[in-house]
Design an enzyme around this catalytic site. Structure first.
Site, PDB file in Angstrom:
ATOM      1  NE  ARG A 100      32.507  37.128  43.536  1.00  0.00           N
ATOM      2  CZ  ARG A 100      32.118  35.960  43.686  1.00  0.00           C
ATOM      3  NH1 ARG A 100      31.607  35.595  44.976  1.00  0.00           N
ATOM      4  NH2 ARG A 100      32.321  35.255  42.935  1.00  0.00           N
ATOM      5  CE1 TYR A 147      40.189  35.169  39.386  1.00  0.00           C
ATOM      6  CE2 TYR A 147      38.009  35.140  38.814  1.00  0.00           C
ATOM      7  CZ  TYR A 147      39.005  34.441  38.553  1.00  0.00           C
ATOM      8  OH  TYR A 147      38.958  33.353  38.085  1.00  0.00           O
ATOM      9  CG  ASP A 148      34.549  39.930  39.841  1.00  0.00           C
ATOM     10  OD1 ASP A 148      35.340  38.762  40.017  1.00  0.00           O
ATOM     11  OD2 ASP A 148      33.410  40.263  40.167  1.00  0.00           O
ATOM     12  CD  GLU A 149      35.884  46.336  37.412  1.00  0.00           C
ATOM     13  OE1 GLU A 149      36.097  45.936  36.175  1.00  0.00           O
ATOM     14  OE2 GLU A 149      34.601  46.870  37.887  1.00  0.00           O
ATOM     15  CB  VAL A 172      30.289  25.289  45.813  1.00  0.00           C
ATOM     16  CG1 VAL A 172      30.286  25.066  44.048  1.00  0.00           C
ATOM     17  CG2 VAL A 172      29.174  24.668  46.322  1.00  0.00           C
ATOM     18  CB  VAL A 173      32.905  20.834  43.100  1.00  0.00           C
ATOM     19  CG1 VAL A 173      33.127  19.505  42.981  1.00  0.00           C
ATOM     20  CG2 VAL A 173      31.729  21.606  42.337  1.00  0.00           C
ATOM     21  N   GLY A 202      20.285  28.200  49.324  1.00  0.00           N
ATOM     22  CA  GLY A 202      21.048  27.152  48.266  1.00  0.00           C
ATOM     23  C   GLY A 202      20.370  27.198  46.886  1.00  0.00           C
ATOM     24  CG  ASP A 248      27.722  34.004  45.989  1.00  0.00           C
ATOM     25  OD1 ASP A 248      28.723  33.676  45.684  1.00  0.00           O
ATOM     26  OD2 ASP A 248      26.711  33.194  46.282  1.00  0.00           O
TER      27      ASP A 248
HETATM   28  N1  LIG Z   1      38.656  26.860  38.073  1.00  0.00           N
HETATM   29  C1  LIG Z   1      37.628  27.517  37.679  1.00  0.00           C
HETATM   30  O1  LIG Z   1      36.493  27.329  37.906  1.00  0.00           O
HETATM   31  C2  LIG Z   1      38.122  28.929  36.997  1.00  0.00           C
HETATM   32  C3  LIG Z   1      37.061  29.624  36.475  1.00  0.00           C
HETATM   33  C4  LIG Z   1      37.059  30.769  35.592  1.00  0.00           C
HETATM   34  C5  LIG Z   1      38.394  31.016  35.306  1.00  0.00           C
HETATM   35  N2  LIG Z   1      39.498  30.255  35.821  1.00  0.00           N
HETATM   36  C6  LIG Z   1      40.824  30.899  35.521  1.00  0.00           C
HETATM   37  O2  LIG Z   1      41.576  29.780  35.069  1.00  0.00           O
HETATM   38  C7  LIG Z   1      43.006  29.711  35.712  1.00  0.00           C
HETATM   39  C8  LIG Z   1      43.437  28.613  36.529  1.00  0.00           C
HETATM   40  O3  LIG Z   1      42.694  28.364  37.479  1.00  0.00           O
HETATM   41  P1  LIG Z   1      42.573  26.960  38.581  1.00  0.00           P
HETATM   42  O4  LIG Z   1      41.286  26.915  38.982  1.00  0.00           O
HETATM   43  O5  LIG Z   1      43.260  26.033  38.161  1.00  0.00           O
HETATM   44  O6  LIG Z   1      43.330  28.165  39.720  1.00  0.00           O
HETATM   45  P2  LIG Z   1      44.560  27.495  40.560  1.00  0.00           P
HETATM   46  O7  LIG Z   1      44.545  28.646  41.889  1.00  0.00           O
HETATM   47  O8  LIG Z   1      44.731  26.165  40.843  1.00  0.00           O
HETATM   48  O9  LIG Z   1      45.752  28.028  39.538  1.00  0.00           O
HETATM   49  C9  LIG Z   1      46.388  29.085  39.397  1.00  0.00           C
HETATM   50  C10 LIG Z   1      47.801  29.038  39.479  1.00  0.00           C
HETATM   51  O10 LIG Z   1      48.407  30.426  39.250  1.00  0.00           O
HETATM   52  C11 LIG Z   1      49.389  30.394  39.970  1.00  0.00           C
HETATM   53  N3  LIG Z   1      50.002  31.664  40.362  1.00  0.00           N
HETATM   54  C12 LIG Z   1      49.288  32.732  40.946  1.00  0.00           C
HETATM   55  N4  LIG Z   1      49.774  34.028  40.915  1.00  0.00           N
HETATM   56  C13 LIG Z   1      50.703  33.791  40.047  1.00  0.00           C
HETATM   57  C14 LIG Z   1      51.751  34.632  39.776  1.00  0.00           C
HETATM   58  N5  LIG Z   1      51.844  36.077  40.080  1.00  0.00           N
HETATM   59  N6  LIG Z   1      52.988  34.362  39.291  1.00  0.00           N
HETATM   60  C15 LIG Z   1      52.730  32.974  38.761  1.00  0.00           C
HETATM   61  N7  LIG Z   1      51.916  31.991  39.048  1.00  0.00           N
HETATM   62  C16 LIG Z   1      50.953  32.716  39.972  1.00  0.00           C
HETATM   63  C17 LIG Z   1      49.196  29.626  41.237  1.00  0.00           C
HETATM   64  O11 LIG Z   1      50.422  29.416  42.227  1.00  0.00           O
HETATM   65  C18 LIG Z   1      48.315  28.373  40.691  1.00  0.00           C
HETATM   66  O12 LIG Z   1      49.370  27.338  40.516  1.00  0.00           O
HETATM   67  C19 LIG Z   1      43.047  31.257  36.699  1.00  0.00           C
HETATM   68  O13 LIG Z   1      43.597  32.209  35.672  1.00  0.00           O
HETATM   69  C20 LIG Z   1      41.542  31.460  36.754  1.00  0.00           C
HETATM   70  O14 LIG Z   1      41.288  32.934  37.125  1.00  0.00           O
HETATM   71  C21 LIG Z   1      39.284  29.097  36.488  1.00  0.00           C
END
Ligand SMILES: NC(=O)c1ccc[n+]([C@@H]2O[C@H](COP(=O)([O-])OP(=O)(O)OC[C@H]3O[C@@H](n4cnc5c(N)ncnc54)[C@H](O)[C@@H]3O)[C@@H](O)[C@H]2O)c1
Length: 320
Positions: free
Chosen positions: A147, A150-152, A192-193, A212, A278
Site C-alpha cells: 500500500r 499510495y500512502d507514501e 467495501v461499500v 469483520g 489492512d
Molecule cells: N473515495 C475515498 O474514500 C477517498 C479517501 C481518501 C482520499 N481520496 C482521494 O480523493 C481523490 C479522488 O478519489 P476518488 O474516490 O474520486 O477516486 P477515483 O479513482 O474515482 O478518482 C480519481 C481520478 O483521478 C484520475 N487520475 C488518476 N491518475 C491520474 C493522472 N495521472 N492524471 C490525471 N488524472 C488521473 C482518474 O482517472 C480518476 O478520474 C483521490 O486523490 C483519492 O486519493 C478518496
C-alpha cells in the site's frame, strides 16, 4: 487574481472520478467556470457526460505527471487512483501521480497565483496506534509494503504542499479525506461499500475480510464535497491538514448486514483472509473541521446507502 472573467476559473484534476465528478457539478452550480482534467485511468466520461455541453464546463484529457499550462484561480488536486486494486495495478505510476502530479500542480499554482487544495487521505496515518486520528498524529505507515505507493505518495505530496507554502508562499489547503462513498463509485474496485452493494444486488455471497470486526467510518459524497468547497473558501491561514470524514464508526460486519437489509438481498456473508497492511480501525477526529470550516457531516449511513443502492440498482451509467 481573477482577470477579466467574472466567474472564478476552477481546475479539478481527477474531475471524471467519483468525488471529482460530484465536485465539478457543485462548482458549476455555484457559478464557476470548471476545467476538468483527467487521464481516465479510473474515472470515466460517463461520470461527467451530463456536464458536457455546459458552456462553463471544459474537459481535458491530460496526465498530471506532465506539466500543465492553464490560467486558473483555484485548483482542486484529486487526480490519483484511490482504490487498492487500482493503485496497486501500476504502483510506480501511482507514486508518480501523487508526487510528480503535486509538483506540477503546485508549480502551476505558483505561476498563476492560484489557491490549491490537495485531496490527501486518512491513509497517511497508516495502521494507526491512536484512535480516533487527529491531524497532529504522524501516523504508522509501512514504507515498503504493497500500500506504500499510495500512502507514501500522498505523504510526500503533503510535504511538497507545505514546502511550496513555506518557500514560495503558495496558498495551500491539505484535506485528509476519510472513506467516502456514494453514486458513481467504481462498481468493481473492491472498495467495501460498492463491493457489498454490487454483491447484494446480485444475490452473490458478501465477502468480508478477516472476521469483520475491523471498523471504518463512511462519509457520504455530498457531505465531502461541501467540506472540500468550504476548505477552499476558508481563510488563507487555514492550510490544514484537516481531517474530513464522518466519525460514525461501524464494523465491516455491521455494514454488510445493513446493506443486506436495505437491498432485501438473499446474499450470505462469507469471510476471506485479511489483505496486507489492512488497518484495523479508522475514525476521523473532526474537531478542526468543525472549528475552521463550521462543517460536520449531515447524511447518516442508512440515508447515504439508500441513495448509493438506488444508483447501482439503476445501472452504472445512470445519472445520480
Ligand atoms: N473515495 C475515498 O474514500 C477517498 C479517501 C481518501 C482520499 N481520496 C482521494 O480523493 C481523490 C479522488 O478519489 P476518488 O474516490 O474520486 O477516486 P477515483 O479513482 O474515482 O478518482 C480519481 C481520478 O483521478 C484520475 N487520475 C488518476 N491518475 C491520474 C493522472 N495521472 N492524471 C490525471 N488524472 C488521473 C482518474 O482517472 C480518476 O478520474 C483521490 O486523490 C483519492 O486519493 C478518496
Amino acid at each position: 487574481m481573477r482577470t477579466y472573467s467574472i466567474r472564478k476559473r476552477v481546475l479539478v484534476t481527477g474531475g471524471a472520478g467519483f468525488i471529482g465528478s460530484h465536485l465539478c457539478e457543485r462548482l458549476l452550480a455555484d457559478g464557476n467556470d470548471v476545467l476538468c482534467v483527467d487521464n481516465f485511468f479510473t474515472g470515466t466520461k460517463d461520470n461527467i457526460a451530463h456536464l458536457i455541453g455546459n458552456p462553463h464546463f471544459e474537459l481535458m484529457r491530460h496526465d498530471v505527471t506532465f506539466p500543465l499550462f492553464v490560467e486558473v484561480d483555484e485548483i482542486y488536486n484529486l487526480a490519483c487512483p484511490a482504490a487498492p486494486i487500482h493503485y496497486q495495478y501500476d504502483p510506480v505510476q501511482t507514486t508518480k501521480t501523487s508526487v510528480h502530479g503535486a509538483i506540477n500542480m503546485l508549480g502551476l499554482a505558483k505561476r498563476v497565483k492560484a489557491k490549491i487544495l490537495q485531496a490527501s487521505t486518512s491513509e497517511v496515518y497508516g495502521d494507526p496506534q491512536l484512535h480516533p486520528q487527529r491531524e497532529d498524529y504522524w501516523g504508522h505507515v509501512n514504507p515498503i509494503g504493497v500500500r506504500s505507493c499510495y500512502d507514501e505518495g500522498k505523504r510526500c505530496a503533503e510535504t511538497l504542499f507545505f514546502d511550496y507554502h513555506r518557500q514560495n508562499r503558495v496558498r495551500i489547503k491539505v484535506a485528509r479525506i476519510f472513506n467516502t462513498y456514494g453514486p458513481r463509485m467504481h462498481p468493481n474496485d473492491g472498495r467495501v461499500v460498492s463491493n457489498f452493494i454490487v454483491q447484494a444486488l446480485k444475490g452473490a455471497p458478501i465477502t468480508v475480510y478477516g472476521d469483520g470486526s475491523q471498523t471504518r467510518s463512511f462519509c457520504y459524497v455530498d457531505d465531502m464535497v461541501e467540506a472540500l468547497v468550504r476548505m477552499m473558501e476558508s481563510k488563507d491561514s487555514v492550510t490544514g491538514p484537516v481531517n474530513l470524514g464522518n466519525p460514525g464508526e461501524f464494523t465491516i460486519l455491521e455494514l454488510a448486514k445493513k446493506v443486506i437489509a436495505l437491498t432485501r438481498s438473499t446474499s450470505r456473508i462469507v469471510t476471506k483472509k485479511l489483505p496486507g497492511d489492512d488497518p484495523k480501525q479508522r475514525q476521523p477526529d473532526i474537531t478542526l473541521a468543525k472549528r475552521h470550516l463550521k462543517w460536520e457531516p449531515s447524511v447518516g449511513l442508512e440515508a447515504g446507502l439508500r441513495k448509493t443502492i438506488a444508483y447501482f440498482r439503476a445501472g452504472k451509467n445512470s445519472p445520480a
